[in-house]
Design an enzyme around this catalytic site. Structure first.
Site, PDB file in Angstrom:
ATOM      1  N   VAL A  63       0.833  -1.191  -0.007  1.00  0.00           N
ATOM      2  CA  VAL A  63      -0.036  -0.070  -0.010  1.00  0.00           C
ATOM      3  C   VAL A  63       0.822   1.266   0.034  1.00  0.00           C
ATOM      4  O   VAL A  63       0.261   2.331  -0.008  1.00  0.00           O
ATOM      5  CB  VAL A  63      -0.899   0.034   1.178  1.00  0.00           C
ATOM      6  CG1 VAL A  63      -1.838  -1.084   1.202  1.00  0.00           C
ATOM      7  CG2 VAL A  63      -0.021   0.219   2.739  1.00  0.00           C
ATOM      8  N   ASN A  89      -5.235  -1.397   7.547  1.00  0.00           N
ATOM      9  CA  ASN A  89      -4.507  -1.925   8.857  1.00  0.00           C
ATOM     10  C   ASN A  89      -3.172  -2.131   8.631  1.00  0.00           C
ATOM     11  O   ASN A  89      -2.163  -2.172   9.280  1.00  0.00           O
ATOM     12  CB  ASN A  89      -5.163  -3.423   8.859  1.00  0.00           C
ATOM     13  CG  ASN A  89      -4.381  -4.209   9.836  1.00  0.00           C
ATOM     14  OD1 ASN A  89      -4.149  -3.944  11.091  1.00  0.00           O
ATOM     15  ND2 ASN A  89      -3.581  -5.136   9.546  1.00  0.00           N
ATOM     16  N   SER A 141      -2.582   3.864  16.898  1.00  0.00           N
ATOM     17  CA  SER A 141      -1.861   3.447  18.036  1.00  0.00           C
ATOM     18  C   SER A 141      -1.755   4.486  19.149  1.00  0.00           C
ATOM     19  O   SER A 141      -1.955   5.603  18.785  1.00  0.00           O
ATOM     20  CB  SER A 141      -0.482   2.940  17.466  1.00  0.00           C
ATOM     21  OG  SER A 141       0.177   2.688  18.677  1.00  0.00           O
ATOM     22  N   TYR A 154       6.659   6.385  13.314  1.00  0.00           N
ATOM     23  CA  TYR A 154       5.372   5.772  13.586  1.00  0.00           C
ATOM     24  C   TYR A 154       4.338   6.702  14.312  1.00  0.00           C
ATOM     25  O   TYR A 154       3.372   6.604  13.966  1.00  0.00           O
ATOM     26  CB  TYR A 154       5.496   4.532  14.278  1.00  0.00           C
ATOM     27  CG  TYR A 154       4.661   3.455  14.662  1.00  0.00           C
ATOM     28  CD1 TYR A 154       4.123   2.807  13.650  1.00  0.00           C
ATOM     29  CD2 TYR A 154       3.911   3.482  15.960  1.00  0.00           C
ATOM     30  CE1 TYR A 154       3.070   1.858  13.991  1.00  0.00           C
ATOM     31  CE2 TYR A 154       3.014   2.495  16.399  1.00  0.00           C
ATOM     32  CZ  TYR A 154       2.630   1.851  15.258  1.00  0.00           C
ATOM     33  OH  TYR A 154       1.401   0.773  15.429  1.00  0.00           O
ATOM     34  N   LYS A 158       0.752   7.642  12.857  1.00  0.00           N
ATOM     35  CA  LYS A 158      -0.655   7.383  13.515  1.00  0.00           C
ATOM     36  C   LYS A 158      -1.260   8.414  13.795  1.00  0.00           C
ATOM     37  O   LYS A 158      -2.702   8.510  13.839  1.00  0.00           O
ATOM     38  CB  LYS A 158      -0.211   6.440  14.625  1.00  0.00           C
ATOM     39  CG  LYS A 158       0.263   4.854  14.159  1.00  0.00           C
ATOM     40  CD  LYS A 158      -0.633   4.216  13.469  1.00  0.00           C
ATOM     41  CE  LYS A 158      -0.399   2.879  13.084  1.00  0.00           C
ATOM     42  NZ  LYS A 158      -1.158   2.071  12.201  1.00  0.00           N
TER      43      LYS A 158
END
Length: 285
Positions: A63, A89, A141, A154, A158
């Site tokens: 993706v 996801n 997250s 990360y 998120k």
């Protein structure tokens, strides 16, 4: 069959939470587009769903590019004619302290989480808007909600998905499309190294295992995801849910409070005055 006649695309569904969600939705009658970058993992899930009497196809694709996201959706449309549910996801982690993080490590994580979600959403939206129905779930997250040392890329990705969730929920509510986010805690390939490290650290210090790392199963997460996609839940939108085993939570948007005012604006604020009146209250001790 709670999702009879529905078509669900679940990115990153060859393992972990995505896999559990794909299997659970298939059990409730949804036709599933299984996605991942490892061909063996994708086809294992497809075959498992088919062996249980369900319907599934596999799309081996990353993706991390617009073309990749578009292909995943187009394959689902070609096979099933529509997309009712999209679960974003898929994602990767490349943890590093900020001063050591490379551009490549930054791009890999931002592209897989943030661009990947946008690529799939943009491709799925025309059909959802035309039919005036659909469900989108973005996997987030706690790192994006509170920050996490060593996870600048990360956490940023998120946090971006949280803003995406809130904005899309406003844009799409009038079209009957609900958009929510889920912050899971579950035992997966991604989380197990952190859990084991926390156990070892606790043992070395002679402490009890941290409550934070006592997490539930992927099946717990899958059940919440299924619930959010039920037609009766389409009015639930713009929410950030957490799930950890038997515990379900809801995160609220940041609160804005006026903490200082000026009776006169002739001279404006002064830096020293701002510290005394406002900033000193937030000094970490």
């Amino acid at each position: 069959m709670l999702l009879e006649g529905q078509v669900a695309v679940i990115t990153g569904s060859s393992r972990g939470i995505g896999r559990a969600t794909a299997i659970r939705m298939a059990q409730e009658g949804a036709k599933i587009v299984v996605n991942g970058v490892q061909e063996g993992g994708v086809w294992d899930v497809v075959q498992l769903i088919r062996n249980q009497g369900g319907t599934a196809i596999g799309v081996v694709e990353s993706v991390a590019s617009m073309a990749g996201g578009e292909r995943i959706i187009s394959e689902g449309l070609r096979e099933f004619g529509k997309i009712d549910i999209l679960v974003n996801n898929a994602g990767v982690v490349h943890d590093k302290m900020a001063h050591k993080m490379s551009e490549t490590e930054w791009d890999l994580v931002l592209n897989s989480h943030l661009k990947g979600a946008f690529a799939c959403i943009r491709s799925a939206l025309p059909g959802m808007r035309e039919r005036r129905e659909g469900s989108i779930i973005n996997m987030i997250s706690v790192a994006g909600l509170t920050g996490m040392i060593g996870q600048l890329n990360y956490s940023t990705a998120k946090a971006g998905l949280i803003g995406m969730t809130w904005t899309l929920s406003l844009e799409l509510e009038s079209y009957g499309i609900n958009v929510n986010a889920v912050s899971p805690a579950a035992r997966t390939d991604m989380t197990m190294p952190y859990i084991e490290r926390a156990k070892q650290t606790a043992e070395m210090k002679g402490e009890s295992f941290p409550e934070y790392w006592k997490v539930g199963s992927t099946e717990d997460v899958a059940e919440l995801m299924l619930s959010l996609c039920l037609p009766r839940c389409r009015k639930v939108t713009g929410q950030i849910f957490s799930v950890n085993g038997g515990k379900i939570g809801v995160w609220s948007p940041p609160e804005h409070r006026i903490v200082a005012t000026q009776s006169s604006r002739e001279n404006g604020w002064e830096a020293g005055e701002l510290f005394e009146q406002v900033l000193s209250a937030y000094v970490k001790v």
